[in-house]
Design a protein around this motif. Sequence first.
Motif, mmCIF file in Angstrom:
data_model
loop_
_atom_site.group_PDB
_atom_site.id
_atom_site.type_symbol
_atom_site.label_atom_id
_atom_site.label_comp_id
_atom_site.label_asym_id
_atom_site.label_seq_id
_atom_site.Cartn_x
_atom_site.Cartn_y
_atom_site.Cartn_z
ATOM 1 N N LEU A 168 0.800 -1.244 0.000
ATOM 2 C CA LEU A 168 0.000 0.000 0.000
ATOM 3 C C LEU A 168 0.822 1.279 0.000
ATOM 4 O O LEU A 168 0.239 2.368 0.071
ATOM 5 N N ALA A 204 -10.131 1.623 1.604
ATOM 6 C CA ALA A 204 -9.995 3.019 1.192
ATOM 7 C C ALA A 204 -9.825 3.929 2.400
ATOM 8 O O ALA A 204 -10.429 3.706 3.467
ATOM 9 N N ASP A 215 -13.783 0.327 -2.851
ATOM 10 C CA ASP A 215 -13.681 0.868 -1.492
ATOM 11 C C ASP A 215 -13.013 -0.162 -0.584
ATOM 12 O O ASP A 215 -12.320 0.185 0.359
ATOM 13 N N ILE A 216 -13.280 -1.429 -0.910
ATOM 14 C CA ILE A 216 -12.645 -2.533 -0.178
ATOM 15 C C ILE A 216 -12.265 -3.599 -1.207
ATOM 16 O O ILE A 216 -13.066 -3.934 -2.082
ATOM 17 N N GLN A 217 -11.054 -4.093 -1.099
ATOM 18 C CA GLN A 217 -10.590 -5.139 -2.019
ATOM 19 C C GLN A 217 -10.152 -6.353 -1.225
ATOM 20 O O GLN A 217 -9.395 -6.218 -0.252
ATOM 21 N N GLU A 219 -0.384 4.055 -1.877
ATOM 22 C CA GLU A 219 -1.849 4.174 -1.744
ATOM 23 C C GLU A 219 -2.564 3.992 -3.087
ATOM 24 O O GLU A 219 -3.216 4.913 -3.600
ATOM 25 N N LEU A 266 -6.440 3.420 -1.630
ATOM 26 C CA LEU A 266 -6.488 2.364 -0.599
ATOM 27 C C LEU A 266 -5.337 2.613 0.368
ATOM 28 O O LEU A 266 -4.185 2.756 -0.059
ATOM 29 N N LEU A 312 -7.812 -4.707 1.494
ATOM 30 C CA LEU A 312 -7.259 -3.367 1.385
ATOM 31 C C LEU A 312 -8.445 -2.410 1.487
ATOM 32 O O LEU A 312 -9.498 -2.656 0.894
#
Length: 452
Positions: free
Chosen positions: A83, A285, A264-266, A86, A90, A283
């Motif tokens: 990350l 956001a 938004d979410i992985q 980012e 994320l 991951l």
Amino acid sequence: MSRILHRSLHEAPHLAVGGQGMFIEMADGRMILDGSGGAAVSCLGHGNARVAEAVAAQMAKVSYVHTGLFTNAAAEELAETVLGDEPGGLSHAYFCSSGSEAMEAAIKLARQYFLEIGQPARTHFIARRASYHGNTLGALSAGGNAMRRAPYAELLSPAFSHVSPCFAYRFQAEGESDAQYVRRLADELEAAFQRLGPSRVAAFIAEPVVGATTGCVAALPGYFPAIRAVCDRHGALLILDEVMCGMGRTGTMHAWEQEGVVPDIQAMAKGLGGGYQPIGGILIAARVIEAFRAGSGAFMHGHTYQAHPVACAAALAVQKVIRDDDLLANVRAMGLRLQAQLTERFGNHAHVGDIRGRGLFQAIELVADRGTKAPFDPGRRLHERIKRAAFERGLAVYPMGGTIDGRLGDHVVIAPPYIAEAAHIDAIVERLGDAVEAALAGVTGDGAAYRN
Ligand SMILES: Cc1ncc(COP(=O)(O)O)c(C=O)c1O
């Protein structure tokens, strides 16, 4: 007689005793070419010394600490590695032990996010038919694969609804343009929001490239931006399940990079740790994290083995190798070769209706009739025959049935390790071609149907 409850009590699995690079070693010395990394897991192949050393070193340093009180350097560095820049906004990671756990965390995080921002009515999720999100009850409720859901239907949550997948080969109507098909699917999603009440929906859940259930089905261009727009219009989150297609498998680190949207979410898992340790994760956001920071400050969810030091050390080493060896460039190059070889071998095949996928994530779909796209009788278990015939020829691939609706259809996923070389790709396609002929001969009595 094994005391393990294997996947089948009728047919014992083969005993693997070793693994090196692209090959899995059997007790009798045979070397099986790994054409799918199990279920698209072994992204670095087998026996990677750098990963093994990292795991051993972590074991000797800190093997386990509970996250209620401690963090550990391996987990922190893994999050920073994945990350650091980012990607797509994320900003935070949560590590667990599998893809199913990752999806459970994604679902619960989305639900709690809406509690944090004062929208408690958002208790519903919309996912897609013919998708797979895991086998725990929450993830199975999200999944849309009829075969896997059937025995547990009464246990599954009514908080999940399902809409059509974007599966052009099977469901794009005759004469319908790509844009029209995408519009139809976005309209169907809009209608689902309206039916449920737009302010009751927490998130839409999808695999960017559908893996095990339908066989490497990527959406049409414009599909994900269209569904993202529906989610945004109604204030719902977008959860992308990249457990199978993510972490480089399709040629970019995240499959969504090729879709023009950001989740938004992985969810991620298989390629994260490459099978060297059981690990999954999500991951998240930055804006979702900010809502938690401004609210309760704590995700009401946890596992004993979350952010496990040894699992994180393995995944960190895997991710470093992928970056240091520029393996995504190889995924793209070998992916093109795999696609070309599959097209050469199966492009005119009477019983291969479709060849599809991205990067080193490709599939063929078998049909009884290319013109009508009629599938084979599922009772013939063509996919299992192909798996067996491939193994007899020294190849491991990932065939599956139920491609169309959970019952009908057969496909084979080919997802070799990112370290594959040209000769491996060629051998995979050659052996798969022979295996398909042998399996078809047993099903159609017409093994000669293929004419090059
Ligand atoms: C897209 C997707 N999500 C979730 C899962 C579940 O992962 P696991 O088997 O690690 O629980 C899988 C596994 O195949 C998957 O392909």
